[in-house]
Design a protein around this motif. Structure first.
Motif, PDB file in Angstrom:
ATOM      1  N   ASP A   7       0.863  -1.172   0.000  1.00 38.92           N
ATOM      2  CA  ASP A   7       0.000   0.000   0.000  1.00 38.92           C
ATOM      3  C   ASP A   7       0.909   1.234   0.000  1.00 38.92           C
ATOM      4  O   ASP A   7       2.096   1.136   0.338  1.00 38.92           O
ATOM      5  N   GLU A   9      -0.188   4.992   0.997  1.00 45.60           N
ATOM      6  CA  GLU A   9      -0.404   5.919   2.110  1.00 45.60           C
ATOM      7  C   GLU A   9      -0.484   5.163   3.432  1.00 45.60           C
ATOM      8  O   GLU A   9      -1.209   4.178   3.554  1.00 45.60           O
ATOM      9  N   GLY A  10       0.274   5.617   4.382  1.00 49.84           N
ATOM     10  CA  GLY A  10       0.314   4.941   5.682  1.00 49.84           C
ATOM     11  C   GLY A  10       1.430   3.909   5.753  1.00 49.84           C
ATOM     12  O   GLY A  10       1.805   3.475   6.825  1.00 49.84           O
ATOM     13  N   GLU A  15      -0.839  10.114   4.915  1.00 52.42           N
ATOM     14  CA  GLU A  15      -2.149  10.149   4.270  1.00 52.42           C
ATOM     15  C   GLU A  15      -2.290  11.470   3.501  1.00 52.42           C
ATOM     16  O   GLU A  15      -2.172  12.554   4.072  1.00 52.42           O
ATOM     17  N   ASP A 152      -2.103  -0.914   5.747  1.00 45.27           N
ATOM     18  CA  ASP A 152      -2.344  -0.384   7.089  1.00 45.27           C
ATOM     19  C   ASP A 152      -3.823  -0.258   7.438  1.00 45.27           C
ATOM     20  O   ASP A 152      -4.147   0.068   8.567  1.00 45.27           O
ATOM     21  N   ASP A 156      -7.045  -2.415   2.681  1.00 38.62           N
ATOM     22  CA  ASP A 156      -5.970  -3.358   2.346  1.00 38.62           C
ATOM     23  C   ASP A 156      -6.306  -4.787   2.747  1.00 38.62           C
ATOM     24  O   ASP A 156      -5.600  -5.724   2.346  1.00 38.62           O
TER      25      ASP A 156
HETATM   26 MG   LIG Z   1      -3.050   3.039   3.487  1.00 33.12          MG
END
Ligand SMILES: [Mg+2]
Length: 204
Positions: A7, A9-10, A15, A152, A156
């Protein structure tokens, strides 16, 4: 042979919407899939807020260009890419992530795109493929890859479940509690260890 799906973002970057929310002082834009698991509900709310506040794509792109990667993210990704193959699968949009892709030395990224009107306002979003993260893993498995997935948040989980091995990276408490089957890591060094150990173990 292994392939790692990350993933964005995070996991590698902060974010994006949180940064946009802070820049414009609009708290409601801080909500993410961590708070509202239904992506369509979340996106429609975001686009409505942007419209009501006259915020254009260009305004947002200027903010995103100033977002730094998470500390250690680039080193981790470089290490990973030098040891195995990596695909970043994100629910974000090509119009948003280009500056971040540059900071990550242009890894392969699967993402979606936005619809923009003549005035530069974002009028809609278009998913390249529904349930893209999970379908990416499924397709890679058909190509005879073993897949390790790292994410996260709620969006996901289906990818993590589909993968041979799923890892939660810095998840919020509710996600961690709801999906105790996935190991949780908070540092890139731990993530490296988990990935290396898993690949070593399975290759024996
Ligand atoms: Mg994420």
């Amino acid at each position: 042979m292994y392939l790692i799906c990350l993933d964005l973002e995070g996991v590698l970057t902060p974010e994006i919407w949180e940064a946009v929310a802070i820049a414009f002082g609009i708290d409601k834009l801080k909500l993410t899939t961590r708070d509202i698991p239904d992506y369509d509900v979340l996106m429609k709310q975001r686009l409505k807020i942007l419209r009501n506040n006259n915020i254009t794509l260009k305004d947002i792109q200027e903010i995103i260009a100033d977002i730094d990667l998470l500390p250690g993210a680039l080193d981790f990704l470089e290490w990973l890419r030098s040891n195995t193959q990596v695909i970043i699968a994100t629910g974000s949009f090509i119009e948003f992530i280009q500056p971040l892709a540059k900071k990550l030395n242009y890894p392969l990224i699967f993402c979606h795109n936005l619809e923009i009107d003549k005035t530069g306002m974002i009028i809609n979003y278009s998913l390249r493929l529904k349930d893209m993260k999970k379908k990416t893993v499924r397709a890679l498995k058909k190509l005879k890859y073993n897949v390790i997935a790292v994410g996260d948040s709620y969006n996901d989980i289906r990818m993590l479940k589909e993968a041979d091995f799923g890892i939660l990276f810095r998840p919020p408490a509710n996600v961690q509690k709801e999906f105790p089957q996935f190991p949780v890591v908070t540092e890139y060094s731990e993530l490296k260890n988990h990935i290396s150990n898993h690949i070593k173990l399975k290759s024996l």
